[in-house]
Design a protein around this motif. Structure first.
Motif, PDB file in Angstrom:
ATOM      1  N   GLY A 196       6.199  11.747  -1.414  1.00  0.00           N
ATOM      2  CA  GLY A 196       6.060  10.496  -2.138  1.00  0.00           C
ATOM      3  C   GLY A 196       7.388   9.777  -2.285  1.00  0.00           C
ATOM      4  O   GLY A 196       7.473   8.560  -2.080  1.00  0.00           O
ATOM      5  N   LEU A 197       8.436  10.539  -2.592  1.00  0.00           N
ATOM      6  CA  LEU A 197       9.766   9.943  -2.741  1.00  0.00           C
ATOM      7  C   LEU A 197      10.261   9.390  -1.418  1.00  0.00           C
ATOM      8  O   LEU A 197      10.806   8.281  -1.351  1.00  0.00           O
ATOM      9  CB  LEU A 197      10.741  10.993  -3.277  1.00  0.00           C
ATOM     10  CG  LEU A 197      12.200  10.534  -3.458  1.00  0.00           C
ATOM     11  CD1 LEU A 197      12.271   9.393  -4.458  1.00  0.00           C
ATOM     12  CD2 LEU A 197      13.074  11.702  -3.909  1.00  0.00           C
ATOM     13  N   PHE A 198      10.056  10.160  -0.348  1.00  0.00           N
ATOM     14  CA  PHE A 198      10.506   9.706   0.967  1.00  0.00           C
ATOM     15  C   PHE A 198       9.754   8.447   1.396  1.00  0.00           C
ATOM     16  O   PHE A 198      10.352   7.502   1.922  1.00  0.00           O
ATOM     17  CB  PHE A 198      10.297  10.817   1.997  1.00  0.00           C
ATOM     18  CG  PHE A 198      10.871  10.491   3.341  1.00  0.00           C
ATOM     19  CD1 PHE A 198      12.227  10.661   3.589  1.00  0.00           C
ATOM     20  CD2 PHE A 198      10.065  10.014   4.362  1.00  0.00           C
ATOM     21  CE1 PHE A 198      12.772  10.344   4.820  1.00  0.00           C
ATOM     22  CE2 PHE A 198      10.603   9.694   5.594  1.00  0.00           C
ATOM     23  CZ  PHE A 198      11.960   9.869   5.828  1.00  0.00           C
ATOM     24  N   LEU A 199       8.444   8.415   1.150  1.00  0.00           N
ATOM     25  CA  LEU A 199       7.660   7.236   1.496  1.00  0.00           C
ATOM     26  C   LEU A 199       8.113   6.027   0.690  1.00  0.00           C
ATOM     27  O   LEU A 199       8.191   4.906   1.212  1.00  0.00           O
ATOM     28  CB  LEU A 199       6.171   7.514   1.253  1.00  0.00           C
ATOM     29  CG  LEU A 199       5.182   6.408   1.605  1.00  0.00           C
ATOM     30  CD1 LEU A 199       5.306   6.013   3.065  1.00  0.00           C
ATOM     31  CD2 LEU A 199       3.761   6.847   1.284  1.00  0.00           C
ATOM     32  N   LEU A 200       8.448   6.240  -0.581  1.00  0.00           N
ATOM     33  CA  LEU A 200       8.920   5.153  -1.426  1.00  0.00           C
ATOM     34  C   LEU A 200      10.239   4.591  -0.907  1.00  0.00           C
ATOM     35  O   LEU A 200      10.406   3.366  -0.782  1.00  0.00           O
ATOM     36  CB  LEU A 200       9.098   5.654  -2.864  1.00  0.00           C
ATOM     37  CG  LEU A 200       9.619   4.628  -3.876  1.00  0.00           C
ATOM     38  CD1 LEU A 200       8.627   3.497  -4.060  1.00  0.00           C
ATOM     39  CD2 LEU A 200       9.909   5.300  -5.217  1.00  0.00           C
ATOM     40  N   VAL A 201      11.175   5.476  -0.574  1.00  0.00           N
ATOM     41  CA  VAL A 201      12.491   5.037  -0.094  1.00  0.00           C
ATOM     42  C   VAL A 201      12.364   4.271   1.221  1.00  0.00           C
ATOM     43  O   VAL A 201      12.953   3.188   1.396  1.00  0.00           O
ATOM     44  CB  VAL A 201      13.435   6.243   0.067  1.00  0.00           C
ATOM     45  CG1 VAL A 201      14.720   5.831   0.776  1.00  0.00           C
ATOM     46  CG2 VAL A 201      13.749   6.853  -1.297  1.00  0.00           C
ATOM     47  N   THR A 202      11.589   4.812   2.159  1.00  0.00           N
ATOM     48  CA  THR A 202      11.455   4.136   3.455  1.00  0.00           C
ATOM     49  C   THR A 202      10.707   2.811   3.319  1.00  0.00           C
ATOM     50  O   THR A 202      11.017   1.845   4.035  1.00  0.00           O
ATOM     51  CB  THR A 202      10.724   5.040   4.463  1.00  0.00           C
ATOM     52  OG1 THR A 202       9.483   5.501   3.897  1.00  0.00           O
ATOM     53  CG2 THR A 202      11.574   6.233   4.837  1.00  0.00           C
ATOM     54  N   ALA A 203       9.748   2.742   2.399  1.00  0.00           N
ATOM     55  CA  ALA A 203       9.026   1.494   2.182  1.00  0.00           C
ATOM     56  C   ALA A 203       9.939   0.436   1.562  1.00  0.00           C
ATOM     57  O   ALA A 203       9.872  -0.742   1.931  1.00  0.00           O
ATOM     58  CB  ALA A 203       7.809   1.729   1.295  1.00  0.00           C
ATOM     59  N   VAL A 243       0.841  -1.198   0.000  1.00  0.00           N
ATOM     60  CA  VAL A 243       0.000   0.000   0.000  1.00  0.00           C
ATOM     61  C   VAL A 243       0.877   1.251   0.000  1.00  0.00           C
ATOM     62  O   VAL A 243       0.577   2.239  -0.684  1.00  0.00           O
ATOM     63  CB  VAL A 243      -0.952   0.002   1.210  1.00  0.00           C
ATOM     64  CG1 VAL A 243      -1.705   1.326   1.299  1.00  0.00           C
ATOM     65  CG2 VAL A 243      -1.939  -1.152   1.120  1.00  0.00           C
ATOM     66  N   ALA A 244       1.980   1.213   0.763  1.00  0.00           N
ATOM     67  CA  ALA A 244       2.891   2.355   0.814  1.00  0.00           C
ATOM     68  C   ALA A 244       3.484   2.640  -0.560  1.00  0.00           C
ATOM     69  O   ALA A 244       3.611   3.809  -0.965  1.00  0.00           O
ATOM     70  CB  ALA A 244       4.012   2.098   1.827  1.00  0.00           C
ATOM     71  N   PHE A 245       3.860   1.587  -1.297  1.00  0.00           N
ATOM     72  CA  PHE A 245       4.384   1.785  -2.652  1.00  0.00           C
ATOM     73  C   PHE A 245       3.341   2.478  -3.532  1.00  0.00           C
ATOM     74  O   PHE A 245       3.658   3.400  -4.287  1.00  0.00           O
ATOM     75  CB  PHE A 245       4.770   0.438  -3.278  1.00  0.00           C
ATOM     76  CG  PHE A 245       5.966  -0.209  -2.635  1.00  0.00           C
ATOM     77  CD1 PHE A 245       7.079   0.532  -2.282  1.00  0.00           C
ATOM     78  CD2 PHE A 245       5.978  -1.564  -2.370  1.00  0.00           C
ATOM     79  CE1 PHE A 245       8.178  -0.065  -1.685  1.00  0.00           C
ATOM     80  CE2 PHE A 245       7.065  -2.179  -1.779  1.00  0.00           C
ATOM     81  CZ  PHE A 245       8.174  -1.422  -1.433  1.00  0.00           C
ATOM     82  N   ALA A 246       2.106   2.001  -3.457  1.00  0.00           N
ATOM     83  CA  ALA A 246       1.033   2.594  -4.272  1.00  0.00           C
ATOM     84  C   ALA A 246       0.808   4.053  -3.890  1.00  0.00           C
ATOM     85  O   ALA A 246       0.637   4.918  -4.762  1.00  0.00           O
ATOM     86  CB  ALA A 246      -0.252   1.784  -4.091  1.00  0.00           C
TER      87      ALA A 246
END
Length: 299
Positions: free
Chosen positions: A201-208, A172-175
């Motif tokens: 969005g970029l930060f969420l993608l990296v942490t995910a 879900v985080a990736f989406a």
């Protein structure tokens, strides 16, 4: 000792935790805000993030957890608990997760009261409300490592197992990350750029991505915690598997707050053995992770 280190030490003393770490992205945000004349707004954001994390930390301590480290991020914070036990109790994980956004919504109520009795001017009220709504709502998005992702995992882990629930929350985080970055790019093309949305969005993608990479080790910590926990007053969760099923394929379906009984079936579907959770967990930590469960019947 640097200014940042002294600040982290003082915040840690306030929280009553072992260590507080201010994420470099937050430091960069404060520096950028200074040069563009928005330092006051950035410091206000920093204050609300601290209070958000204060809600997590106090709730975790109230539930009996030791908070080892708090990381302060532009969108909120991450509390690292002793031996990473929090996620292994769905109820506790959900309660601690909701505590952060709850603080932000309480701050919105406080601002509304102060504004209504003319103790806060309109501009400051609007800024206060926007920042707290942004922190609270963003953190409730259902993707790890956000608070909403922890609530999602807590809700799903009893049904599908801890590892699968964790993976679902990361998917879900990736989406969400792709949606945020895509919306940011679209806003740029229509003439209303929103750099903050793209960065989030970029930060969420990296942490995910980082979190997804560590799922296996997190599962092992979960299984070790189950091996150590008291088995009193736990509901029974039963599984039926063939004797050729690998032990790993079974234990990754284990859920928090449940004691698992595994029925081993013969080719004709009849039960040939019953194996308890503790036997499977002992096999995992004996290095028999990839052996078929039937190997336990040969003992």
């Amino acid at each position: 000792m640097s200014f940042v280190s002294r600040l982290e030490e003082k915040i840690g003393y306030i929280f009553g935790v072992g260590r507080v770490r201010v994420h470099p992205l937050f430091i960069a945000l404060l520096i950028a805000a200074y040069f563009v004349g928005l330092l006051n707004a950035a410091l206000l954001l920093f204050t609300f993030v601290i209070l958000h994390e204060f809600g997590h930390a106090l709730t975790a301590k109230w539930l009996g957890y030791e908070v080892e480290e708090v990381s302060l991020l532009p969108f909120g914070g991450v509390a690292k608990l002793s031996y990473a036990r929090l996620g292994f109790s769905p109820r506790d994980e959900a309660v601690v997760a909701i505590a952060g956004p709850f603080v932000n919504f309480l701050l919105c109520i406080l601002a509304t009261v102060l504004y209504a009795i003319h103790l806060m001017n309109a501009d400051f009220y609007q800024q206060w409300m926007q920042l707290n709504c942004w922190i609270g709502i963003f953190n409730l998005l259902p993707g790890l490592p956000l608070d909403g992702g922890r609530i999602l995992r807590a809700a799903r882990s009893r049904q599908v197992g801890y590892e699968r629930a964790t993976l679902e929350a990361y998917r879900v985080a990736f989406a969400l990350a792709i949606l945020l970055m895509g919306t940011g790019v679209l806003a740029l093309f229509i003439g209303h750029p929103h750099l903050g949305m793209m960065l989030l969005g970029l930060f969420l993608l990296v942490t995910a991505v980082r979190g997804r990479r560590d799922v296996r080790s997190e599962t092992m910590r979960f299984l070790d915690a189950k091996r150590r926990q008291s088995t009193s007053l736990l509901k029974i969760h039963s599984l039926a598997v063939s004797s050729s099923t690998k032990i790993r394929e079974i234990v990754v379906q284990f859920s928090p707050d449940r004691y698992h009984i595994v029925y081993v079936l013969a080719e004709d579907g009849l039960v040939v053995a019953v194996i308890e959770e503790v036997e499977l967990l002992d096999a995992v930590f004996e290095g028999r992770w990839l052996e078929p469960v039937g190997a336990l019947l040969d003992k």
